[in-house]
Design a protein around this motif. Structure first.
Motif, PDB file in Angstrom:
ATOM      1  N   PRO A 133       0.852  -1.200   0.000  1.00  0.00           N
ATOM      2  CA  PRO A 133       0.000   0.000   0.000  1.00  0.00           C
ATOM      3  C   PRO A 133       0.877   1.235   0.000  1.00  0.00           C
ATOM      4  CG  PRO A 133      -0.129  -1.140   2.127  1.00  0.00           C
ATOM      5  CD  PRO A 133       0.698  -1.994   1.233  1.00  0.00           C
ATOM      6  N   VAL A 134       0.403   2.313  -0.589  1.00  0.00           N
ATOM      7  CA  VAL A 134       1.206   3.541  -0.714  1.00  0.00           C
ATOM      8  C   VAL A 134       1.701   4.011   0.651  1.00  0.00           C
ATOM      9  CG1 VAL A 134       1.066   6.006  -1.277  1.00  0.00           C
ATOM     10  CG2 VAL A 134       0.230   4.310  -2.924  1.00  0.00           C
ATOM     11  N   PHE A 135       0.870   3.885   1.695  1.00  0.00           N
ATOM     12  CA  PHE A 135       1.326   4.414   2.998  1.00  0.00           C
ATOM     13  C   PHE A 135       2.588   3.685   3.482  1.00  0.00           C
ATOM     14  CE2 PHE A 135      -0.001   1.209   6.124  1.00  0.00           C
ATOM     15  CZ  PHE A 135      -1.112   0.578   5.565  1.00  0.00           C
ATOM     16  N   LYS A 136       2.778   2.440   3.034  1.00  0.00           N
ATOM     17  CA  LYS A 136       3.983   1.695   3.419  1.00  0.00           C
ATOM     18  C   LYS A 136       5.225   2.218   2.698  1.00  0.00           C
ATOM     19  CE  LYS A 136       2.449  -1.673   6.230  1.00  0.00           C
ATOM     20  NZ  LYS A 136       2.978  -1.929   7.588  1.00  0.00           N
ATOM     21  N   LEU A 137       5.013   2.980   1.619  1.00  0.00           N
ATOM     22  CA  LEU A 137       6.154   3.595   0.924  1.00  0.00           C
ATOM     23  C   LEU A 137       6.487   4.954   1.537  1.00  0.00           C
ATOM     24  CD1 LEU A 137       5.149   1.416  -1.095  1.00  0.00           C
ATOM     25  CD2 LEU A 137       5.555   3.026  -2.938  1.00  0.00           C
ATOM     26  N   LEU A 138       5.590   5.457   2.408  1.00  0.00           N
ATOM     27  CA  LEU A 138       5.754   6.831   2.909  1.00  0.00           C
ATOM     28  C   LEU A 138       6.279   6.886   4.339  1.00  0.00           C
ATOM     29  CD1 LEU A 138       2.381   8.251   1.528  1.00  0.00           C
ATOM     30  CD2 LEU A 138       4.664   8.780   0.678  1.00  0.00           C
ATOM     31  N   GLY A 139       5.858   5.979   5.140  1.00  0.00           N
ATOM     32  CA  GLY A 139       6.243   6.017   6.547  1.00  0.00           C
ATOM     33  C   GLY A 139       5.595   4.860   7.283  1.00  0.00           C
ATOM     34  N   GLY A 140       4.738   4.156   6.573  1.00  0.00           N
ATOM     35  CA  GLY A 140       4.100   2.981   7.161  1.00  0.00           C
ATOM     36  C   GLY A 140       2.922   3.334   8.044  1.00  0.00           C
ATOM     37  N   ARG A 141       2.517   2.341   8.822  1.00  0.00           N
ATOM     38  CA  ARG A 141       1.347   2.496   9.690  1.00  0.00           C
ATOM     39  C   ARG A 141       1.753   3.220  10.965  1.00  0.00           C
ATOM     40  NH1 ARG A 141      -3.625   0.308  10.442  1.00  0.00           N
ATOM     41  NH2 ARG A 141      -3.476  -0.940   8.551  1.00  0.00           N
ATOM     42  N   THR A 142       1.219   4.448  11.163  1.00  0.00           N
ATOM     43  CA  THR A 142       1.503   5.180  12.405  1.00  0.00           C
ATOM     44  C   THR A 142       0.287   5.154  13.334  1.00  0.00           C
ATOM     45  OG1 THR A 142       0.707   7.312  11.550  1.00  0.00           O
ATOM     46  CG2 THR A 142       3.045   6.763  11.161  1.00  0.00           C
ATOM     47  N   LYS A 143      -0.809   4.547  12.893  1.00  0.00           N
ATOM     48  CA  LYS A 143      -2.047   4.521  13.696  1.00  0.00           C
ATOM     49  C   LYS A 143      -2.697   3.147  13.533  1.00  0.00           C
ATOM     50  CE  LYS A 143      -2.796   9.307  12.317  1.00  0.00           C
ATOM     51  NZ  LYS A 143      -1.497   9.377  11.605  1.00  0.00           N
ATOM     52  N   GLU A 144      -3.304   2.695  14.606  1.00  0.00           N
ATOM     53  CA  GLU A 144      -4.067   1.441  14.484  1.00  0.00           C
ATOM     54  C   GLU A 144      -5.222   1.663  13.511  1.00  0.00           C
ATOM     55  OE1 GLU A 144      -6.101   0.235  17.998  1.00  0.00           O
ATOM     56  OE2 GLU A 144      -6.563  -1.772  17.219  1.00  0.00           O
ATOM     57  N   LYS A 145      -5.928   2.818  13.715  1.00  0.00           N
ATOM     58  CA  LYS A 145      -6.999   3.244  12.802  1.00  0.00           C
ATOM     59  C   LYS A 145      -6.938   4.764  12.704  1.00  0.00           C
ATOM     60  CE  LYS A 145      -9.987   1.134  15.420  1.00  0.00           C
ATOM     61  NZ  LYS A 145     -11.232   0.596  16.030  1.00  0.00           N
ATOM     62  N   ILE A 146      -7.539   5.329  11.669  1.00  0.00           N
ATOM     63  CA  ILE A 146      -7.514   6.788  11.469  1.00  0.00           C
ATOM     64  C   ILE A 146      -8.800   7.403  12.022  1.00  0.00           C
ATOM     65  CG2 ILE A 146      -7.380   8.663   9.798  1.00  0.00           C
ATOM     66  CD1 ILE A 146      -6.035   6.731   7.842  1.00  0.00           C
ATOM     67  N   PRO A 147      -8.713   8.265  13.052  1.00  0.00           N
ATOM     68  CA  PRO A 147      -9.929   8.982  13.477  1.00  0.00           C
ATOM     69  C   PRO A 147     -10.386   9.883  12.341  1.00  0.00           C
ATOM     70  CG  PRO A 147      -8.095   9.294  15.033  1.00  0.00           C
ATOM     71  CD  PRO A 147      -7.522   8.683  13.806  1.00  0.00           C
ATOM     72  N   CYS A 148     -11.699  10.016  12.161  1.00  0.00           N
ATOM     73  CA  CYS A 148     -12.177  10.922  11.110  1.00  0.00           C
ATOM     74  C   CYS A 148     -13.364  11.729  11.622  1.00  0.00           C
ATOM     75  CB  CYS A 148     -12.560  10.141   9.855  1.00  0.00           C
ATOM     76  SG  CYS A 148     -13.879   8.962  10.083  1.00  0.00           S
ATOM     77  N   TYR A 149     -13.585  12.865  10.989  1.00  0.00           N
ATOM     78  CA  TYR A 149     -14.719  13.704  11.416  1.00  0.00           C
ATOM     79  C   TYR A 149     -15.767  13.772  10.309  1.00  0.00           C
ATOM     80  CZ  TYR A 149     -12.803  17.833   8.839  1.00  0.00           C
ATOM     81  OH  TYR A 149     -12.330  18.717   7.879  1.00  0.00           O
ATOM     82  N   ALA A 150     -17.009  13.754  10.700  1.00  0.00           N
ATOM     83  CA  ALA A 150     -18.108  13.846   9.727  1.00  0.00           C
ATOM     84  C   ALA A 150     -18.178  15.283   9.238  1.00  0.00           C
ATOM     85  CB  ALA A 150     -19.429  13.440  10.374  1.00  0.00           C
ATOM     86  N   SER A 151     -18.190  15.455   7.914  1.00  0.00           N
ATOM     87  CA  SER A 151     -18.100  16.805   7.366  1.00  0.00           C
ATOM     88  C   SER A 151     -19.253  17.081   6.416  1.00  0.00           C
ATOM     89  CB  SER A 151     -16.770  16.982   6.617  1.00  0.00           C
ATOM     90  OG  SER A 151     -16.678  18.291   6.094  1.00  0.00           O
ATOM     91  N   LYS A 152     -20.246  17.778   6.962  1.00  0.00           N
ATOM     92  CA  LYS A 152     -21.367  18.218   6.121  1.00  0.00           C
ATOM     93  C   LYS A 152     -22.046  19.358   6.864  1.00  0.00           C
ATOM     94  CE  LYS A 152     -25.136  16.330   3.235  1.00  0.00           C
ATOM     95  NZ  LYS A 152     -26.336  16.933   3.801  1.00  0.00           N
ATOM     96  N   LEU A 153     -23.232  19.146   7.406  1.00  0.00           N
ATOM     97  CA  LEU A 153     -23.932  20.198   8.182  1.00  0.00           C
ATOM     98  C   LEU A 153     -23.903  21.539   7.459  1.00  0.00           C
ATOM     99  CD1 LEU A 153     -22.811  19.209  11.788  1.00  0.00           C
ATOM    100  CD2 LEU A 153     -25.190  19.349  10.973  1.00  0.00           C
TER     101      LEU A 153
END
Ligand SMILES: O=C(O)[C@H](O)[C@H](O)[C@@H](O)CO
Ligand SMILES: [Mg+2]
Length: 390
Positions: A133-153
């Protein structure tokens, strides 16, 4: 491996779209006397895909979401000839070749967005070639999962905004972003309406959910200086794009004015543009979009600069080309996520065009360690909802 062909296609949505209501979202056009749909030029109902073919049979997939037909012409006429015959692993050389050869007109704006689309496809190719995966070419896994925010409203009646905010709580999001509908031309009544909408959402989500406030370039420095102190009681995580992208000194003044962090960057380009924003302490949160800023090659450089300034990177839009950057660095704590729904602004179009993007679960996204490249493919199920221009 050599690049043999660059195939660009423009996908223009012809499916159902939701007609925004008045004061749907403050924006840069609001300062003008124009009447009618001021948000019209900020609807992204088209997308350019970039497929880079190689002599090994591997194909890399990139995308551009601004001015799709112009982006296609730029890639076809100027950028494709620069990369055909080249080794995609020489990605820094290829980026510099595209950047320098179009420097007279392409260092910001749609020229750099077009370069971004080619660069994203190159990184997808490299991941596929290495089986990583591309992230493994950049720095690898730095998080177990990525927190995200809902963006609309987007702004509408308060009850509907409260119901929408509640729906994100019910889905487990711990953060969400709302839009202001009013700006300087709407006077004190607009100011009151802006404050009432924030109060209404805060009333539903309470104090322990992060709330971000989006102005989308729809205010000016004087108005923002009056609004910020009135907003402090709501303790927003950030206030976004209060002024137009070129008013960097205005950003810096607002960023020092109150306790509210100012965010921006979705309309800034390359590591040079972000060096300026950071040196002037103009933003407290960086929000480039990888398919605008200069692709993954530029975004990874910005991540490193931001880390040295201890300014977090929370890319505009989420979407796979940004998730890999966020996963690969501690400088990026979370991602934006556009809920999937009927096509409105066009942010959600990404999910009709591509498949492979992760679904958020309880406010978190994850990327797969074993899916090579970006992990995206074109979603042929919706092709009949698009006019496709080869
Ligand atoms: O920050 C964002 O998500 C962007 O500014 C939105 O894409 C834009 O449509 C304004 O809401
Ligand atoms: Mg924004």
């Amino acid at each position: 491996m050599k690049i043999t062909k660059v195939r660009t296609r423009v996908f223009e949505w012809k499916g159902h779209t939701v007609t925004p209501t008045p004061h749907f979202c403050a924006n840069a056009m609001d300062e003008l006397w124009d009447k009618g749909d001021s948000m019209g030029t900020f609807r992204f109902h088209g997308w350019t895909t970039v497929e880079i073919e190689t002599d090994t049979g591997l194909v890399g997939l990139g995308n551009v979401a601004l001015a799709p037909r112009i982006a296609k012409a730029i890639i076809d006429q100027y950028l494709a000839p620069l990369v055909i015959g080249q080794d995609p692993f020489d990605y820094e050389y290829l980026w510099q070749r595209m950047y320098r050869s179009t420097h007279a007109w392409g260092r910001k704006g749609i020229g750099m967005a077009a370069i971004s689309g080619v660069d994203i496809a190159i990184w997808d190719l490299m991941g596929k070639a290495l089986g990583k995966p591309v992230f493994k070419l950049l720095g690898g896994r730095t998080k177990e999962k990525i927190p995200c925010y809902a963006s609309k409203l987007y702004r509408t009646d308060l009850k509907s905004m409260q119901q929408e905010a509640q729906s994100y709580l019910d889905q487990g999001f711990k953060a969400m972003k709302m839009r202001f509908g009013y700006g300087p031309k709407d006077g004190p009544e607009g100011m009151r309406a802006n404050l009432d909408s924030v109060a209404a959402v805060r009333e539903v989500i309470g104090e322990d959910i992060d709330l971000m406030l989006e102005c989308y370039m729809g205010w000016n420095l004087e108005y923002a200086k009056r609004m910020l102190p009135k907003l402090e009681r709501f303790q927003p995580r950030w206030l976004e794009e209060p002024v137009i992208a070129d008013d960097i000194d205005g950003y810096a003044e607002l960023n020092q004015l109150t306790s509210i962090p100012i965010s921006g960057g979705e309309h800034e380009f390359t590591h040079y543009g972000f060096r300026q924003l950071l040196e002037k302490r103009a933003v407290s949160v960086i929000q480039y979009d990888t398919n605008r800023v200069g692709g993954i090659t530029a975004a990874r450089k910005i991540n490193a600069i931001a880390e040295s300034f201890s300014v977090p990177v929370i890319p505009h839009a989420g979407q796979m080309h940004n998730y890999h950057l966020t996963m690969s660095t501690l400088a990026s704590p979370m991602s934006e996520f556009f809920p999937v729904h009927d096509v409105e602004i066009g942010n959600e179009l990404f999910y009709y065009l591509f498949e492979g993007d992760p679904e958020p679960v309880n406010g978190f996204l994850d990327l797969d360690d074993d899916t090579p490249g970006l992990g995206l493919s074109l979603n042929e199920r919706y092709f009949d909802q698009f006019t496709i221009i080869e």
